[in-house]
Design a protein around this motif. Structure first.
Motif, mmCIF file in Angstrom:
data_model
loop_
_atom_site.group_PDB
_atom_site.id
_atom_site.type_symbol
_atom_site.label_atom_id
_atom_site.label_comp_id
_atom_site.label_asym_id
_atom_site.label_seq_id
_atom_site.Cartn_x
_atom_site.Cartn_y
_atom_site.Cartn_z
ATOM 1 N N CYS A 1 0.816 -1.429 -0.422
ATOM 2 C CA CYS A 1 0.429 -0.083 0.153
ATOM 3 C C CYS A 1 0.909 0.833 0.203
ATOM 4 N N ASP A 2 2.572 0.828 0.168
ATOM 5 C CA ASP A 2 3.137 2.441 -0.204
ATOM 6 C C ASP A 2 3.221 2.781 1.693
ATOM 7 N N SER A 3 2.867 2.122 2.414
ATOM 8 C CA SER A 3 2.499 2.725 3.516
ATOM 9 C C SER A 3 4.024 3.342 4.004
ATOM 10 N N VAL B 1 -8.085 0.624 -0.670
ATOM 11 C CA VAL B 1 -6.425 1.346 -1.361
ATOM 12 C C VAL B 1 -6.544 0.955 -3.119
ATOM 13 N N ASP B 2 -5.969 1.724 -4.034
ATOM 14 C CA ASP B 2 -6.160 0.695 -5.601
ATOM 15 C C ASP B 2 -4.881 0.460 -5.682
ATOM 16 N N ARG B 3 -4.206 -0.475 -6.680
ATOM 17 C CA ARG B 3 -3.494 -1.319 -6.859
ATOM 18 C C ARG B 3 -3.208 -0.685 -7.924
ATOM 19 N N GLU B 4 -3.011 0.920 -8.140
ATOM 20 C CA GLU B 4 -1.919 1.444 -9.432
ATOM 21 C C GLU B 4 -2.083 2.710 -8.653
#
Length: 395
Positions: A50-52, A366-369
């Protein structure tokens, strides 16, 4: 009636580092995901997750804005100690900023020191495993020495030991159980218990005020008539052993999703007409109340915190229905005297579920792109309880 949460009750959502941060390249799970090791069950790698690691501020802003008062997240050992004895000041600073950022937003941080992933160089079956874990916990003290009130040492140690038993079956070619869980690796179980105790000592040495515990996956073993002794024997190495190890802790985490019925020949599959979640588990929200009562009976006197409870579904109305029924079970257990101090939903985000992104547990999509976050209706519904402190209606 609408039962009110007691003063100080923790009300939050949970995540883990590997499942949300992305790019955890020094971890054992990254190696498994890319074919270097593993059991063959991984369908896709975690990648950016999720790039968190970069978007944690946005995650916390959303949770605080929704009404939650607490946030459980983990710090990543593989980032903090990427090579044996080499500790990253930058990683420690990063997680310290997360602790400060949570407090600035009115979120009390509950930290987890180990949530399944480890540095690639580490193994739980090594002779010095407990000592190495305690060394990491001591090195991480700058993260938790101030501003943290609750610390989880190890997430679901019973599942770690069970996975070790599963790998043993794979390597020896032994038959897998048709239902239920494999027998845990007993040596790994003892190492984990020792590591937990060593970690508690390390935390208390650096931050005596931090309330320490660990979390156990509760399977809610329900015996059919005549299978009571079998269920107790089945439960002990898979669950009760780890509950009993927490008898001297400040608190104990209960993690509950479904049940396991035990017949005269062992675990049974879910009833054929049962509703299933995206993980294939039986939809059984009553599990939480059963898990809390069982845990309280095994370790009387230890305060309990629900550290995970939720459902993998694409239908958010079922998430609300499941969670509402689970909270009713929790409230009923509390009314009967079970000492519950908090509730954390799994999960804050739709994230990487250990091999696949398909099961969606999140309150926030969460959008995967693009990584865009979109709170679901369940997030607003559950977060609002943090403001009103009133649980759903009890009939």
């Amino acid at each position: 009636m609408h039962p009110l949460l007691p003063d100080g009750f923790l009300w939050g959502a949970s995540t883990s580092a590997h499942q949300t941060e992305g790019g955890n390249t020094n971890s054992d799970w990254w190696l498994m995901e890319h074919g270097s090791t593993g059991t063959g069950h991984i369908k896709e790698p975690s990648g950016d997750a999720c790039d968190s690691y970069h978007r944690w501020r946005e995650d916390m802003d959303l949770l605080a804005g929704l009404g939650f008062t607490d946030y459980r997240f983990s710090i990543e050992w593989a980032r903090i100690e990427p090579a044996p004895g080499e500790f990253s000041r930058a990683a420690l600073d990063h997680y310290r900023r997360m602790v400060d950022g949570a407090r600035e937003r009115g979120l009390r941080p509950m930290l987890t020191l180990h949530h399944f992933s480890t540095p690639a160089w580490f193994s739980w079956d090594a002779a010095e495993s407990a000592e190495l874990f305690a060394r990491y916990v001591a090195a991480a003290a700058p993260v938790y020495a101030e501003g943290v009130e609750h610390m989880c040492t190890i997430n679901e140690p019973n599942m770690i030991a069970t996975m070790a038993g599963f790998i043993q079956l794979l390597t020896t070619g032994a038959a897998m159980p048709e239902a239920g869980l494999p027998e845990p690796d007993h040596a790994v179980s003892q190492v984990l218990i020792n590591a937990h105790r060593r970690a508690v000592e390390a935390v208390k040495a650096h931050a005596p005020h931090v309330r320490t515990g660990w979390t156990v996956a509760n399977q809610v073993y329900q015996p059919l008539p005549g299978a009571e002794h079998l269920a107790a024997a089945y439960s002990h190495p898979r669950e009760d052993l780890f509950l009993q190890a927490a008898a001297d802790d400040d608190w104990l985490g209960v993690q509950s999703y479904t049940r396991t019925r035990i017949g005269p020949d062992g675990p049974l599959p879910a009833p054929p007409d049962a509703e299933r979640t995206l993980t294939g588990w039986e939809y059984y929200p009553a599990a939480l109340g059963h898990a809390l009562r069982h845990t309280a009976a095994v370790v009387p006197g230890v305060p309990l915190i629900v550290t995970e409870n939720g459902i993998a579904t694409a239908d958010d109305t079922r998430r609300v229905a499941y969670t509402g029924a689970a909270l009713t079970g929790m409230a009923e257990a509390m009314a009967d005297g079970v000492d519950v101090r908090g509730y954390f939903h799994w999960s804050a985000l739709d994230n990487y579920e250990w091999g696949t992104y398909a099961p969606t547990f999140g309150l926030i999509q969460v959008d995967r792109e693009t990584f865009a976050r979109t709170p679901k209706p369940s997030a607003a519904w559950l977060g609002a309880i943090g403001r009103t402190r009133a649980l759903p209606y009890l009939p």
